[in-house]
Motif scaffolding. Structure first.
Motif, PDB file in Angstrom:
ATOM      1  N   VAL A  18       0.882  -1.178   0.023  1.00 45.47           N
ATOM      2  CA  VAL A  18       0.028   0.186  -0.006  1.00 45.47           C
ATOM      3  C   VAL A  18       0.968   1.054  -0.140  1.00 45.47           C
ATOM      4  O   VAL A  18       0.546   2.074  -0.633  1.00 45.47           O
ATOM      5  N   GLY A  19       2.008   1.250   0.881  1.00 37.36           N
ATOM      6  CA  GLY A  19       2.724   2.381   1.040  1.00 37.36           C
ATOM      7  C   GLY A  19       3.469   2.567  -0.280  1.00 37.36           C
ATOM      8  O   GLY A  19       3.640   3.767  -0.688  1.00 37.36           O
ATOM      9  N   LEU A  25       2.279   6.924  -6.812  1.00 38.46           N
ATOM     10  CA  LEU A  25       1.248   7.882  -7.252  1.00 38.46           C
ATOM     11  C   LEU A  25       1.650   9.377  -6.830  1.00 38.46           C
ATOM     12  O   LEU A  25       1.265  10.113  -7.387  1.00 38.46           O
ATOM     13  N   GLU A  26       2.039   9.384  -5.498  1.00 36.63           N
ATOM     14  CA  GLU A  26       2.324  10.695  -5.175  1.00 36.63           C
ATOM     15  C   GLU A  26       3.336  11.542  -5.775  1.00 36.63           C
ATOM     16  O   GLU A  26       3.435  12.659  -6.273  1.00 36.63           O
ATOM     17  N   ALA A  32      -2.540  15.249  -6.466  1.00 39.33           N
ATOM     18  CA  ALA A  32      -3.656  14.168  -6.740  1.00 39.33           C
ATOM     19  C   ALA A  32      -4.308  13.802  -5.467  1.00 39.33           C
ATOM     20  O   ALA A  32      -3.779  13.457  -4.450  1.00 39.33           O
ATOM     21  N   GLU A  33      -5.694  13.477  -5.459  1.00 38.27           N
ATOM     22  CA  GLU A  33      -6.366  12.676  -4.579  1.00 38.27           C
ATOM     23  C   GLU A  33      -6.067  11.217  -4.731  1.00 38.27           C
ATOM     24  O   GLU A  33      -6.231  10.795  -5.778  1.00 38.27           O
ATOM     25  N   ILE A  34      -5.487  10.551  -3.569  1.00 38.36           N
ATOM     26  CA  ILE A  34      -5.154   9.110  -3.710  1.00 38.36           C
ATOM     27  C   ILE A  34      -5.828   8.293  -2.579  1.00 38.36           C
ATOM     28  O   ILE A  34      -5.700   8.768  -1.534  1.00 38.36           O
ATOM     29  N   SER A  35      -6.355   7.221  -3.204  1.00 38.95           N
ATOM     30  CA  SER A  35      -7.111   6.215  -2.074  1.00 38.95           C
ATOM     31  C   SER A  35      -6.636   4.892  -2.465  1.00 38.95           C
ATOM     32  O   SER A  35      -6.412   4.613  -3.553  1.00 38.95           O
ATOM     33  N   ALA A  55       2.967   4.522 -13.194  1.00 38.12           N
ATOM     34  CA  ALA A  55       3.718   4.783 -11.932  1.00 38.12           C
ATOM     35  C   ALA A  55       3.413   3.301 -11.181  1.00 38.12           C
ATOM     36  O   ALA A  55       4.321   2.715 -10.376  1.00 38.12           O
ATOM     37  N   ILE A  56       2.071   2.905 -11.107  1.00 38.86           N
ATOM     38  CA  ILE A  56       1.896   1.631 -10.370  1.00 38.86           C
ATOM     39  C   ILE A  56       2.954   0.478 -11.038  1.00 38.86           C
ATOM     40  O   ILE A  56       3.180  -0.392 -10.245  1.00 38.86           O
ATOM     41  N   ARG A  57       2.860   0.477 -12.372  1.00 47.29           N
ATOM     42  CA  ARG A  57       3.366  -0.481 -12.840  1.00 47.29           C
ATOM     43  C   ARG A  57       5.174  -0.412 -12.677  1.00 47.29           C
ATOM     44  O   ARG A  57       5.698  -1.709 -12.447  1.00 47.29           O
TER      45      ARG A  57
END
Length: 66
Positions: A18-19, A25-26, A32-35, A55-57
């Motif tokens: 998660v971190g 993403l940050e 950005a709003e990130i959840s 970024a996730i990849r």
């Protein structure tokens, strides 16, 4: 209002994941709003969808469009 992008990230399995996803993403989408929800494996964010997915990849995870 900015559209929100949602991905399922099934290979996100722990708090460290998660971190890592949140940090990626940050860095890619400042402001950005990130959840990031480990229980549902859902990641949502505002901003450029392609940049967020990349970024996730690059963080080592596999985003799947919802």
């Amino acid at each position: 209002m900015t559209d929100k992008t949602i991905f399922t990230v099934n290979d996100m399995t722990c708090g460290h994941c998660v971190g890592t996803v949140r940090k990626a993403l940050e860095e890619a989408l400042p402001g950005a709003e990130i959840s990031v929800d480990l229980d549902t494996h859902k990641v949502s964010f505002t901003g450029d969808r392609a940049k967020g997915e990349e970024a996730i990849r690059e963080a080592g995870y596999t985003p799947e469009a919802v």
